[in-house]
Design a protein around this motif. Structure first.
Motif, PDB file in Angstrom:
ATOM      1  N   ASP A  33       4.521  -9.767  10.766  1.00 14.04           N
ATOM      2  CA  ASP A  33       4.084  -8.808   9.762  1.00 14.04           C
ATOM      3  C   ASP A  33       5.288  -7.819   9.346  1.00 14.04           C
ATOM      4  OD1 ASP A  33       2.819  -6.037   8.925  1.00 14.04           O
ATOM      5  OD2 ASP A  33       1.276  -6.123  10.014  1.00 14.04           O
ATOM      6  N   SER A  34       5.622  -7.471   8.359  1.00 15.42           N
ATOM      7  CA  SER A  34       6.536  -7.346   7.221  1.00 15.42           C
ATOM      8  C   SER A  34       6.422  -5.884   7.387  1.00 15.42           C
ATOM      9  CB  SER A  34       6.530  -7.884   5.769  1.00 15.42           C
ATOM     10  OG  SER A  34       5.196  -6.751   4.685  1.00 15.42           O
ATOM     11  N   ILE A  35       5.060  -4.978   8.176  1.00 16.72           N
ATOM     12  CA  ILE A  35       5.087  -3.502   7.897  1.00 16.72           C
ATOM     13  C   ILE A  35       5.910  -3.882   9.566  1.00 16.72           C
ATOM     14  CG2 ILE A  35       3.714  -1.419   9.160  1.00 16.72           C
ATOM     15  CD1 ILE A  35       2.014  -2.119   6.888  1.00 16.72           C
ATOM     16  N   GLU A  36       5.659  -4.551  10.199  1.00 14.77           N
ATOM     17  CA  GLU A  36       6.748  -4.127  11.823  1.00 14.77           C
ATOM     18  C   GLU A  36       7.769  -4.477  11.702  1.00 14.77           C
ATOM     19  OE1 GLU A  36       5.270  -3.040  14.155  1.00 14.77           O
ATOM     20  OE2 GLU A  36       2.913  -3.513  13.283  1.00 14.77           O
ATOM     21  N   ILE A  37       8.090  -5.635  10.375  1.00 16.94           N
ATOM     22  CA  ILE A  37       9.632  -5.216  10.139  1.00 16.94           C
ATOM     23  C   ILE A  37      10.124  -4.466   9.271  1.00 16.94           C
ATOM     24  CG2 ILE A  37      11.597  -7.252   9.254  1.00 16.94           C
ATOM     25  CD1 ILE A  37       9.681  -9.100   9.757  1.00 16.94           C
ATOM     26  N   ALA A  38       9.848  -3.815   8.251  1.00 16.15           N
ATOM     27  CA  ALA A  38      10.106  -2.762   7.883  1.00 16.15           C
ATOM     28  C   ALA A  38       9.897  -1.332   8.298  1.00 16.15           C
ATOM     29  CB  ALA A  38       9.228  -1.857   6.445  1.00 16.15           C
ATOM     30  N   ARG A  39       9.314  -1.243   9.848  1.00 13.01           N
ATOM     31  CA  ARG A  39       9.450  -0.279  10.345  1.00 13.01           C
ATOM     32  C   ARG A  39      10.790   0.277  11.141  1.00 13.01           C
ATOM     33  NH1 ARG A  39       4.623  -0.301  12.437  1.00 13.01           N
ATOM     34  NH2 ARG A  39       4.311   1.717  11.666  1.00 13.01           N
ATOM     35  N   ARG A  40      11.606  -0.826  11.626  1.00  9.36           N
ATOM     36  CA  ARG A  40      12.523  -0.983  11.527  1.00  9.36           C
ATOM     37  C   ARG A  40      14.123  -0.849  11.394  1.00  9.36           C
ATOM     38  NH1 ARG A  40      13.303  -6.960  13.826  1.00  9.36           N
ATOM     39  NH2 ARG A  40      11.738  -7.709  13.084  1.00  9.36           N
ATOM     40  N   PHE A  41      13.227  -0.678   9.483  1.00  5.19           N
ATOM     41  CA  PHE A  41      14.636   0.179   8.840  1.00  5.19           C
ATOM     42  C   PHE A  41      14.600   0.727   7.498  1.00  5.19           C
ATOM     43  CE2 PHE A  41      14.998  -4.910   9.566  1.00  5.19           C
ATOM     44  CZ  PHE A  41      16.279  -5.223   9.734  1.00  5.19           C
ATOM     45  N   ARG A  42      13.513   1.631   8.855  1.00  4.10           N
ATOM     46  CA  ARG A  42      12.790   2.777   7.546  1.00  4.10           C
ATOM     47  C   ARG A  42      13.906   3.664   8.130  1.00  4.10           C
ATOM     48  NH1 ARG A  42       6.826   4.884   8.869  1.00  4.10           N
ATOM     49  NH2 ARG A  42       7.558   4.781  11.352  1.00  4.10           N
ATOM     50  N   GLU A  43      14.488   4.450   7.070  1.00  2.00           N
ATOM     51  CA  GLU A  43      15.185   5.459   7.787  1.00  2.00           C
ATOM     52  C   GLU A  43      15.041   6.919   8.148  1.00  2.00           C
ATOM     53  OE1 GLU A  43      18.385   5.836   4.500  1.00  2.00           O
ATOM     54  OE2 GLU A  43      19.024   3.763   4.771  1.00  2.00           O
ATOM     55  N   ASN A  44      13.558   7.389   6.813  1.00  5.56           N
ATOM     56  CA  ASN A  44      12.910   8.591   7.539  1.00  5.56           C
ATOM     57  C   ASN A  44      11.315   8.370   8.309  1.00  5.56           C
ATOM     58  OD1 ASN A  44      11.674  10.562   7.827  1.00  5.56           O
ATOM     59  ND2 ASN A  44      11.771  10.803   5.549  1.00  5.56           N
ATOM     60  N   GLY A  45      11.471   8.228   9.005  1.00  5.89           N
ATOM     61  CA  GLY A  45      10.327   7.902  10.246  1.00  5.89           C
ATOM     62  C   GLY A  45       9.212   8.459  10.179  1.00  5.89           C
ATOM     63  N   LYS A  46       8.809   9.374   8.540  1.00  9.49           N
ATOM     64  CA  LYS A  46       7.567   9.508   8.262  1.00  9.49           C
ATOM     65  C   LYS A  46       7.411   8.844   6.383  1.00  9.49           C
ATOM     66  CE  LYS A  46       8.017  14.129   9.821  1.00  9.49           C
ATOM     67  NZ  LYS A  46       7.854  15.832   9.716  1.00  9.49           N
ATOM     68  N   ASP A  47       8.227   7.936   6.116  1.00  5.24           N
ATOM     69  CA  ASP A  47       8.173   7.391   5.407  1.00  5.24           C
ATOM     70  C   ASP A  47       6.993   6.450   5.254  1.00  5.24           C
ATOM     71  OD1 ASP A  47       9.929   8.457   4.052  1.00  5.24           O
ATOM     72  OD2 ASP A  47      11.846   6.615   4.220  1.00  5.24           O
ATOM     73  N   SER A  48       6.479   6.376   4.018  1.00  5.11           N
ATOM     74  CA  SER A  48       5.090   5.302   4.251  1.00  5.11           C
ATOM     75  C   SER A  48       5.177   4.018   4.195  1.00  5.11           C
ATOM     76  CB  SER A  48       4.124   5.090   3.184  1.00  5.11           C
ATOM     77  OG  SER A  48       3.489   4.213   2.270  1.00  5.11           O
ATOM     78  N   LEU A  49       5.237   3.461   4.735  1.00  6.29           N
ATOM     79  CA  LEU A  49       4.958   1.995   4.931  1.00  6.29           C
ATOM     80  C   LEU A  49       4.150   1.171   3.491  1.00  6.29           C
ATOM     81  CD1 LEU A  49       5.783   1.199   8.298  1.00  6.29           C
ATOM     82  CD2 LEU A  49       7.668   1.333   6.957  1.00  6.29           C
ATOM     83  N   SER A  50       3.447   1.585   3.301  1.00  3.90           N
ATOM     84  CA  SER A  50       3.109   0.843   2.490  1.00  3.90           C
ATOM     85  C   SER A  50       3.698  -0.170   1.230  1.00  3.90           C
ATOM     86  CB  SER A  50       2.211   1.775   0.990  1.00  3.90           C
ATOM     87  OG  SER A  50       3.273   2.264   0.414  1.00  3.90           O
ATOM     88  N   LEU A  51       2.662  -1.194   0.487  1.00  5.40           N
ATOM     89  CA  LEU A  51       4.005  -2.494   0.199  1.00  5.40           C
ATOM     90  C   LEU A  51       4.162  -1.795  -1.131  1.00  5.40           C
ATOM     91  CD1 LEU A  51       4.262  -5.039   0.119  1.00  5.40           C
ATOM     92  CD2 LEU A  51       2.000  -5.886  -0.591  1.00  5.40           C
ATOM     93  N   ASP A  52       3.238  -0.181  -1.888  1.00  6.69           N
ATOM     94  CA  ASP A  52       4.220  -0.095  -2.723  1.00  6.69           C
ATOM     95  C   ASP A  52       5.308   0.533  -2.765  1.00  6.69           C
ATOM     96  OD1 ASP A  52       1.945  -0.869  -4.667  1.00  6.69           O
ATOM     97  OD2 ASP A  52       0.906   0.796  -4.214  1.00  6.69           O
TER      98      ASP A  52
END
Length: 109
Positions: A33-52
């Motif tokens: 799941d690319s959301i779970e992978i993207a979560r690891r690289f998210r710099e701001n914990g509040k940033d949206s993980l939507s594809l857009d």
């Protein structure tokens, strides 16, 4: 299976497979799941993980996604169709792999 937001996608896949009289074991062990992978690289914990939002974050050009989508399925250019989202997710995973120091998805799993 590779998906963006698999919790949303998997019920649709299951429903279609059931219509065809088929099923597959979609346990967490065989879903990326690319959301779970993207979560690891998210710099701001509040940033949206939507594809857009992730496309904007990683400078993935929606026009490029549309061009690739047109090659696969010329009648399915609208955003958030299955083909469009597959292409966008592929390009997102490529960007995340580069961020992880790799050249392919194996750097992420």
């Amino acid at each position: 299976i590779i998906a963006h937001n698999s919790k949303f996608d998997i019920p649709f896949i299951d429903k279609q497979l059931n219509r065809w009289g088929d099923s597959i074991n979609l346990s967490q062990g065989n879903i990326i799941d690319s959301i779970e992978i993207a979560r690891r690289f998210r710099e701001n914990g509040k940033d949206s993980l939507s594809l857009d939002n992730l496309m904007k974050t990683y400078n993935i050009d929606s026009f490029l996604v549309e061009l690739i989508t047109a090659q696969v399925s010329p009648n399915k250019l609208a955003r958030h169709t299955g083909i469009y989202d597959c292409v966008a997710t592929m390009l997102l995973l490529k960007e995340l792999a580069a961020k992880a120091g790799g050249s392919d998805i194996s750097a992420l799993i």
